[in-house]
Design a protein around this motif. Structure first.
Motif, PDB file in Angstrom:
ATOM      1  N   SER A 136      -1.196  -4.207  -1.593  1.00  0.00           N
ATOM      2  CA  SER A 136      -2.288  -4.735  -2.978  1.00  0.00           C
ATOM      3  C   SER A 136      -1.715  -2.733  -3.679  1.00  0.00           C
ATOM      4  O   SER A 136      -2.244  -2.153  -3.472  1.00  0.00           O
ATOM      5  N   SER A 137      -1.848  -3.818  -5.280  1.00  0.00           N
ATOM      6  CA  SER A 137      -1.271  -2.730  -6.091  1.00  0.00           C
ATOM      7  C   SER A 137      -1.853  -2.890  -7.582  1.00  0.00           C
ATOM      8  O   SER A 137      -2.434  -4.074  -7.766  1.00  0.00           O
ATOM      9  N   THR A 138      -1.752  -1.587  -7.918  1.00  0.00           N
ATOM     10  CA  THR A 138      -2.397  -1.720  -9.232  1.00  0.00           C
ATOM     11  C   THR A 138      -1.295  -0.959 -10.622  1.00  0.00           C
ATOM     12  O   THR A 138      -0.550  -0.317  -9.651  1.00  0.00           O
ATOM     13  N   PRO A 139      -1.077  -1.328 -11.562  1.00  0.00           N
ATOM     14  CA  PRO A 139       1.091  -0.262 -12.321  1.00  0.00           C
ATOM     15  C   PRO A 139       0.041   0.809 -12.186  1.00  0.00           C
ATOM     16  O   PRO A 139      -0.919   1.228 -12.920  1.00  0.00           O
ATOM     17  N   LEU A 140       1.207   1.921 -12.246  1.00  0.00           N
ATOM     18  CA  LEU A 140       0.464   2.712 -13.352  1.00  0.00           C
ATOM     19  C   LEU A 140       1.331   3.371 -14.245  1.00  0.00           C
ATOM     20  O   LEU A 140       2.641   2.993 -14.360  1.00  0.00           O
ATOM     21  N   VAL A 255      14.858   8.899 -16.347  1.00  0.00           N
ATOM     22  CA  VAL A 255      13.613   8.251 -16.941  1.00  0.00           C
ATOM     23  C   VAL A 255      12.827   9.234 -17.502  1.00  0.00           C
ATOM     24  O   VAL A 255      12.393   9.189 -16.110  1.00  0.00           O
ATOM     25  N   ALA A 256      12.221   9.572 -18.658  1.00  0.00           N
ATOM     26  CA  ALA A 256      10.508   9.949 -18.716  1.00  0.00           C
ATOM     27  C   ALA A 256       9.616   9.588 -17.992  1.00  0.00           C
ATOM     28  O   ALA A 256       9.416   9.891 -17.468  1.00  0.00           O
ATOM     29  N   ILE A 257       9.291   8.025 -19.001  1.00  0.00           N
ATOM     30  CA  ILE A 257       8.589   7.531 -18.710  1.00  0.00           C
ATOM     31  C   ILE A 257       8.302   6.187 -17.784  1.00  0.00           C
ATOM     32  O   ILE A 257       9.864   5.535 -17.986  1.00  0.00           O
ATOM     33  N   HIS A 258       7.892   5.818 -16.372  1.00  0.00           N
ATOM     34  CA  HIS A 258       7.976   4.661 -16.475  1.00  0.00           C
ATOM     35  C   HIS A 258       6.858   4.048 -15.820  1.00  0.00           C
ATOM     36  O   HIS A 258       6.298   4.938 -14.925  1.00  0.00           O
ATOM     37  N   PHE A 259       6.560   2.358 -15.967  1.00  0.00           N
ATOM     38  CA  PHE A 259       5.491   2.277 -15.479  1.00  0.00           C
ATOM     39  C   PHE A 259       5.958   1.052 -14.383  1.00  0.00           C
ATOM     40  O   PHE A 259       7.187   0.481 -13.614  1.00  0.00           O
ATOM     41  N   ASP A 260       5.100   1.207 -13.330  1.00  0.00           N
ATOM     42  CA  ASP A 260       5.574   0.936 -11.928  1.00  0.00           C
ATOM     43  C   ASP A 260       3.694   0.838 -11.380  1.00  0.00           C
ATOM     44  O   ASP A 260       3.154   1.047 -11.200  1.00  0.00           O
ATOM     45  N   SER A 261       4.290  -0.386  -9.530  1.00  0.00           N
ATOM     46  CA  SER A 261       3.313  -0.335  -9.405  1.00  0.00           C
ATOM     47  C   SER A 261       3.149   1.128  -8.256  1.00  0.00           C
ATOM     48  O   SER A 261       3.458   1.627  -8.074  1.00  0.00           O
ATOM     49  N   THR A 262       2.149   0.585  -8.260  1.00  0.00           N
ATOM     50  CA  THR A 262       1.112   2.065  -6.873  1.00  0.00           C
ATOM     51  C   THR A 262       2.032   1.651  -5.525  1.00  0.00           C
ATOM     52  O   THR A 262       2.469   3.324  -4.962  1.00  0.00           O
ATOM     53  N   GLY A 263       2.706   0.831  -4.811  1.00  0.00           N
ATOM     54  CA  GLY A 263       3.226   0.466  -4.094  1.00  0.00           C
ATOM     55  C   GLY A 263       4.402   1.404  -3.724  1.00  0.00           C
ATOM     56  O   GLY A 263       5.057   1.253  -2.818  1.00  0.00           O
ATOM     57  N   ASN A 264       5.175   1.935  -5.474  1.00  0.00           N
ATOM     58  CA  ASN A 264       6.415   2.602  -5.105  1.00  0.00           C
ATOM     59  C   ASN A 264       6.344   4.387  -5.669  1.00  0.00           C
ATOM     60  O   ASN A 264       6.935   4.997  -5.294  1.00  0.00           O
ATOM     61  N   LEU A 265       4.987   4.357  -5.053  1.00  0.00           N
ATOM     62  CA  LEU A 265       4.015   6.204  -5.566  1.00  0.00           C
ATOM     63  C   LEU A 265       4.917   6.635  -4.322  1.00  0.00           C
ATOM     64  O   LEU A 265       5.516   8.244  -4.284  1.00  0.00           O
ATOM     65  N   GLY A 266       4.790   5.989  -3.110  1.00  0.00           N
ATOM     66  CA  GLY A 266       5.313   7.009  -1.889  1.00  0.00           C
ATOM     67  C   GLY A 266       6.899   7.110  -2.490  1.00  0.00           C
ATOM     68  O   GLY A 266       7.371   8.792  -2.108  1.00  0.00           O
ATOM     69  N   ASP A 267       7.665   6.860  -2.468  1.00  0.00           N
ATOM     70  CA  ASP A 267       9.254   6.525  -2.492  1.00  0.00           C
ATOM     71  C   ASP A 267       9.202   7.550  -3.823  1.00  0.00           C
ATOM     72  O   ASP A 267      10.714   8.499  -3.916  1.00  0.00           O
ATOM     73  N   TYR A 268       8.665   7.206  -5.469  1.00  0.00           N
ATOM     74  CA  TYR A 268       8.888   8.679  -5.947  1.00  0.00           C
ATOM     75  C   TYR A 268       8.805   9.696  -5.940  1.00  0.00           C
ATOM     76  O   TYR A 268       9.408  11.055  -6.255  1.00  0.00           O
ATOM     77  N   LYS A 269       7.627  10.041  -4.622  1.00  0.00           N
ATOM     78  CA  LYS A 269       7.260  11.237  -4.534  1.00  0.00           C
ATOM     79  C   LYS A 269       7.818  11.596  -3.819  1.00  0.00           C
ATOM     80  O   LYS A 269       8.168  13.156  -4.253  1.00  0.00           O
ATOM     81  N   ARG A 270       8.874  11.682  -3.110  1.00  0.00           N
ATOM     82  CA  ARG A 270      10.170  11.315  -2.227  1.00  0.00           C
ATOM     83  C   ARG A 270      10.938  11.902  -3.075  1.00  0.00           C
ATOM     84  O   ARG A 270      12.019  13.064  -2.168  1.00  0.00           O
ATOM     85  N   ALA A 271      11.086  11.259  -4.137  1.00  0.00           N
ATOM     86  CA  ALA A 271      12.044  11.388  -5.138  1.00  0.00           C
ATOM     87  C   ALA A 271      12.709  12.438  -6.341  1.00  0.00           C
ATOM     88  O   ALA A 271      12.846  13.588  -5.794  1.00  0.00           O
ATOM     89  N   LEU A 272      10.595  12.437  -6.040  1.00  0.00           N
ATOM     90  CA  LEU A 272      10.782  13.405  -7.719  1.00  0.00           C
ATOM     91  C   LEU A 272      10.407  14.878  -7.032  1.00  0.00           C
ATOM     92  O   LEU A 272       9.990  15.901  -7.857  1.00  0.00           O
ATOM     93  N   GLY A 273       9.342  14.837  -5.717  1.00  0.00           N
ATOM     94  CA  GLY A 273       8.352  16.259  -5.544  1.00  0.00           C
ATOM     95  C   GLY A 273       7.326  16.222  -7.303  1.00  0.00           C
ATOM     96  O   GLY A 273       6.786  15.337  -7.075  1.00  0.00           O
ATOM     97  N   GLN A 328      -1.327   5.668   3.346  1.00  0.00           N
ATOM     98  CA  GLN A 328      -0.632   6.985   3.691  1.00  0.00           C
ATOM     99  C   GLN A 328       0.957   6.963   2.965  1.00  0.00           C
ATOM    100  O   GLN A 328       1.203   7.709   1.975  1.00  0.00           O
ATOM    101  N   HIS A 329       1.104   5.770   3.712  1.00  0.00           N
ATOM    102  CA  HIS A 329       2.681   5.995   3.534  1.00  0.00           C
ATOM    103  C   HIS A 329       3.288   5.383   2.562  1.00  0.00           C
ATOM    104  O   HIS A 329       4.478   5.744   2.532  1.00  0.00           O
ATOM    105  N   THR A 330       2.422   4.259   1.672  1.00  0.00           N
ATOM    106  CA  THR A 330       2.993   3.902   0.752  1.00  0.00           C
ATOM    107  C   THR A 330       2.413   3.787  -0.611  1.00  0.00           C
ATOM    108  O   THR A 330       3.696   3.756  -1.605  1.00  0.00           O
ATOM    109  N   GLY A 331       1.551   4.137  -0.748  1.00  0.00           N
ATOM    110  CA  GLY A 331       0.640   4.543  -1.884  1.00  0.00           C
ATOM    111  C   GLY A 331       0.340   2.765  -2.366  1.00  0.00           C
ATOM    112  O   GLY A 331      -0.559   3.123  -3.898  1.00  0.00           O
TER     113      GLY A 331
END
Length: 410
Positions: A136-140, A255-273, A328-331
């Protein structure tokens, strides 16, 4: 000579037959790290339960699973459980090929009380309950802080409405556009739902199932989103037509601003720190966000034994520790309320506040309409969206024409 088995040998053979676990299969859409976490949860379940053995099979994206299920059910080659997108399971509920979970929820009151409030709402269709939420997700709103700083914006602004978002995107584009950087990505389909809702509109009303594509609030939101590319030139053409490539562009720092699911939070955190900043969606007119992702549905044709085994796994998947692990692992949002009480969840949110951003939106998260026509509406909307974003048609013309087609389907 006839072979005679001793009574002890016969007992051992009988015991062996009784001890065989019930085999149940789950079709899912997870890939990469999320698939690895799901498989770990399944392995842990199988180790702890000698009477049930779950196997998981990747069957493509949400649309792929729907297509394959529609082909497999008449031939009785369907799985026991399937991950179904939360706006598109209605076609199976309507056909009565999914098991109504209400009886299981009532019989397991203590477990049911632990679920997030949205959990029962998401699966509700015409009085039955057909999916238990899983991913389950919400957009961020995701922001690359480093790009804003390069553009001279030292503090990330809140950006609580369309005008503020566009202003930041224009600033980044004017300063960094020559270096193959874009101010913003145009929204994905999931986040187009959100931005319409936050402008006071709806694709389809979740209570009445009436089309909202002809509402002025819906039209205005689509026009703003489309103008990001063809009018303001702060987004790429790829962000209009290729959602997978868009994710890569944000992860790679283009890209500076991006709308996406909470489910991609883990991936973006690993990529951008530390360069990643996570903001809630803007409340341009009102604060509402859609619940996205999918739930697990149980097939109706699998028999009582497999249904009981499937429910046993579904409860495990939504239990405190497993829901915490998934979050914790996916967001993705934890389906179980008590998952946030686990010390590892508390520590994660304290150390990385961005993981709490989705939790902050839970009070305004809502389910979307899920009539059988939603799968068709979503498939057709992509072409409508592209015609608006590429400047081929105005949102007013495109959506009012589309609205007539939608009403004929609802």
């Amino acid at each position: 000579m006839k072979l005679r088995l001793s009574s002890l040998a016969l007992s051992l053979v009988a015991a062996s037959a009784v001890a065989q676990p019930v085999q149940v299969e789950l079709w899912h859409n997870q890939t990469g790290d999320a698939e690895a976490v799901l498989q770990t949860i399944i392995d842990n379940f199988n180790s702890a339960h000698s009477d049930v053995e779950v196997s998981a099979t990747y069957n493509g994206n949400y649309a792929d699973i729907i297509t394959k299920l529609q082909a497999s059910i008449p031939a009785r080659r369907n799985p026991d459980m399937a991950v179904l997108e939360v706006t598109q399971y209605g076609v199976f509920a309507e056909a009565k090929v999914l098991t109504d979970l209400n009886g299981y929820y009532r019989a397991n009151g203590e477990f049911t009380e632990e679920l997030q409030p949205f959990a029962l709402e998401i699966g509700n269709y015409k009085g039955g309950n057909y999916v238990m939420p899983f991913n389950s997700s919400t957009p961020l709103m995701y922001v690359n802080k480093a790009l804003l700083e390069r553009a001279g914006i030292t503090d990330v602004p809140e950006m609580t409405n369309f005008d503020q978002i566009l202003e930041v995107a224009k600033t980044v584009q004017s300063k960094l556009g020559n270096s193959n950087v874009y101010g913003i990505n145009t929204p994905s389909q999931f986040t187009r739902f959100a931005l319409v809702m936050q402008n006071g509109g709806d694709w389809v009303n979740p209570v009445t199932n009436e089309s909202g594509f002809d509402q002025q609030a819906t039209i205005d939101a689509f026009q703003w989103m489309g103008d990001l590319y063809h009018k303001h030139h702060v987004a790429s053409a790829e962000s209009v037509t290729d959602e997978k490539m868009v994710k890569q562009h944000f992860s790679s720092g283009r890209v500076a601003i991006h709308f996406d699911s909470t489910g991609n939070l883990g991936d973006y955190k690993r990529a951008l720190g530390e360069d990643l900043v996570v903001l809630p969606m803007p409340c341009t007119v009102e604060c509402r966000v859609p619940i996205g992702g999918a739930g697990v549905g149980m097939m109706a044709n699998i028999g009582e034994e497999k249904q009981q085994a499937s429910w046993q796994f579904m409860q495990y998947l939504a239990s405190q520790n497993q829901s915490a692990k998934w979050f914790q692992h996916t967001g993705y949002m934890p389906v179980n309320k008590t998952a946030l009480e686990v010390e590892s969840s508390k520590s994660l949110i304290e150390e990385h506040p961005e993981f709490g951003a989705a939790m902050d939106q839970l009070p305004v998260a809502q389910g979307r309409a899920r009539p059988p026509a939603m799968a068709w509406i979503r498939s057709q909307e992509r072409g409508i969206w592209e015609s608006i974003a590429l400047g081929q048609k105005s949102a007013d013309e495109a959506l009012k024409t589309f609205d007539k087609r939608v009403k004929s389907r609802l």
